[in-house]
Write a protein that holds these residues in place. Structure first.
Motif, PDB file in Angstrom:
ATOM      1  N   ASP A 161      41.902  49.366  39.794  1.00 39.50           N
ATOM      2  CA  ASP A 161      42.294  50.647  39.475  1.00 39.50           C
ATOM      3  C   ASP A 161      42.506  50.419  37.480  1.00 39.50           C
ATOM      4  O   ASP A 161      41.930  51.270  36.609  1.00 39.50           O
ATOM      5  CB  ASP A 161      42.788  51.303  40.007  1.00 39.50           C
ATOM      6  N   ASP A 162      43.005  49.534  37.148  1.00 34.33           N
ATOM      7  CA  ASP A 162      44.196  48.692  36.057  1.00 34.33           C
ATOM      8  C   ASP A 162      43.451  48.077  35.056  1.00 34.33           C
ATOM      9  O   ASP A 162      43.655  47.992  33.608  1.00 34.33           O
ATOM     10  CB  ASP A 162      45.586  48.302  36.281  1.00 34.33           C
ATOM     11  N   LEU A 163      42.618  48.060  35.420  1.00 33.88           N
ATOM     12  CA  LEU A 163      41.506  47.123  34.910  1.00 33.88           C
ATOM     13  C   LEU A 163      41.181  47.931  33.093  1.00 33.88           C
ATOM     14  O   LEU A 163      40.434  48.735  33.431  1.00 33.88           O
ATOM     15  CB  LEU A 163      39.855  45.850  35.376  1.00 33.88           C
ATOM     16  N   LEU A 180      44.577  38.837  34.214  1.00 39.88           N
ATOM     17  CA  LEU A 180      44.251  40.133  34.471  1.00 39.88           C
ATOM     18  C   LEU A 180      43.658  40.274  36.248  1.00 39.88           C
ATOM     19  O   LEU A 180      43.256  40.722  37.043  1.00 39.88           O
ATOM     20  CB  LEU A 180      42.172  40.322  34.126  1.00 39.88           C
ATOM     21  N   ASP A 181      44.238  39.310  36.278  1.00 40.26           N
ATOM     22  CA  ASP A 181      43.962  38.435  38.742  1.00 40.26           C
ATOM     23  C   ASP A 181      42.585  37.891  38.471  1.00 40.26           C
ATOM     24  O   ASP A 181      42.704  38.449  39.475  1.00 40.26           O
ATOM     25  CB  ASP A 181      45.301  39.155  38.998  1.00 40.26           C
ATOM     26  N   ARG A 216      38.647  45.887  45.460  1.00 36.69           N
ATOM     27  CA  ARG A 216      38.113  45.075  44.598  1.00 36.69           C
ATOM     28  C   ARG A 216      37.310  45.634  43.658  1.00 36.69           C
ATOM     29  O   ARG A 216      36.717  47.018  43.886  1.00 36.69           O
ATOM     30  CB  ARG A 216      38.135  43.879  45.448  1.00 36.69           C
ATOM     31  N   ALA A 217      36.938  45.246  42.663  1.00 36.79           N
ATOM     32  CA  ALA A 217      36.425  45.497  41.630  1.00 36.79           C
ATOM     33  C   ALA A 217      35.578  43.745  41.497  1.00 36.79           C
ATOM     34  O   ALA A 217      36.222  42.239  40.859  1.00 36.79           O
ATOM     35  CB  ALA A 217      37.265  45.410  40.376  1.00 36.79           C
ATOM     36  N   ASP A 218      34.280  44.215  40.828  1.00 30.59           N
ATOM     37  CA  ASP A 218      34.116  42.550  39.953  1.00 30.59           C
ATOM     38  C   ASP A 218      33.706  43.084  38.420  1.00 30.59           C
ATOM     39  O   ASP A 218      34.229  44.212  37.770  1.00 30.59           O
ATOM     40  CB  ASP A 218      32.654  42.875  40.031  1.00 30.59           C
ATOM     41  N   LEU A 219      33.754  42.154  37.695  1.00 35.57           N
ATOM     42  CA  LEU A 219      34.325  42.232  37.008  1.00 35.57           C
ATOM     43  C   LEU A 219      33.452  40.985  36.230  1.00 35.57           C
ATOM     44  O   LEU A 219      33.646  40.041  36.093  1.00 35.57           O
ATOM     45  CB  LEU A 219      35.412  41.417  36.249  1.00 35.57           C
ATOM     46  N   ASP A 220      33.181  41.633  34.737  1.00 32.31           N
ATOM     47  CA  ASP A 220      31.877  40.111  33.659  1.00 32.31           C
ATOM     48  C   ASP A 220      32.445  41.019  31.983  1.00 32.31           C
ATOM     49  O   ASP A 220      33.194  42.173  32.048  1.00 32.31           O
ATOM     50  CB  ASP A 220      30.644  41.010  33.800  1.00 32.31           C
ATOM     51  N   VAL A 233      36.058  37.833  40.751  1.00 32.75           N
ATOM     52  CA  VAL A 233      36.328  39.818  40.947  1.00 32.75           C
ATOM     53  C   VAL A 233      37.757  39.671  41.193  1.00 32.75           C
ATOM     54  O   VAL A 233      38.958  39.017  41.109  1.00 32.75           O
ATOM     55  CB  VAL A 233      35.856  39.273  43.171  1.00 32.75           C
ATOM     56  N   VAL A 234      38.469  40.581  41.108  1.00 37.40           N
ATOM     57  CA  VAL A 234      40.252  41.254  40.963  1.00 37.40           C
ATOM     58  C   VAL A 234      40.144  41.831  42.247  1.00 37.40           C
ATOM     59  O   VAL A 234      39.884  43.191  42.686  1.00 37.40           O
ATOM     60  CB  VAL A 234      40.313  41.805  39.965  1.00 37.40           C
TER      61      VAL A 234
END
Length: 130
Positions: A4-6, A65-66, A101-105, A127-128
């Motif tokens: 949530d903090d990304l 960002l982990d 989780r969240a996917d990140l690009d 992923v985070v």
């Protein structure tokens, strides 16, 4: 970092580093890459920095960002030598929440600080976890 903090898409994160002769030698020890071009100084006394050592700049940001990386791509555009300040910019392209989780690009551009000449481009996705 919690998903949530990304940072929001469009956010640019920066990290700068100047690689030293000791950095190149330590990376050669770890990687086993002892190509002559990494061990023999040029006419200015500099060593050629390993491409994958240069690629540790965006991995540092991903670590902040982990991010657990799934895919990383790099294009090594220009050589990097010891003593050259290199700036890495990671642009967050997409963040997709998926419950815990969240996917990140993200996209990557690394350049020489003094000339702004691009030395590395690429991207990563991962992923985070919460």
């Amino acid at each position: 970092m919690h998903p949530d903090d990304l940072p929001d898409p469009g956010t640019v994160l920066r990290h700068e580093r100047t690689f030293t002769v000791d950095d190149v030698r330590a990376f050669a020890d770890v990687s086993g890459d002892r190509g002559e071009h990494h061990e023999q100084p040029d006419e200015d006394g500099r060593l050629l920095v390993h491409g994958l050592l240069t690629a540790t700049l965006p991995t540092k940001i991903g670590g902040d960002l982990d991010v657990l990386a799934r895919e990383m791509t790099y294009e090594f555009v220009r050589p990097v030598y010891t003593g050259q300040p290199i700036t890495c910019e990671v642009t967050i392209e997409e963040v997709t929440p998926r419950g815990d989780r969240a996917d990140l690009d993200a996209d990557i551009v690394c350049f020489r600080r003094d000339t702004e000449e691009v030395v590395l481009t690429g991207g990563f996705e991962g992923v985070v976890l919460a």
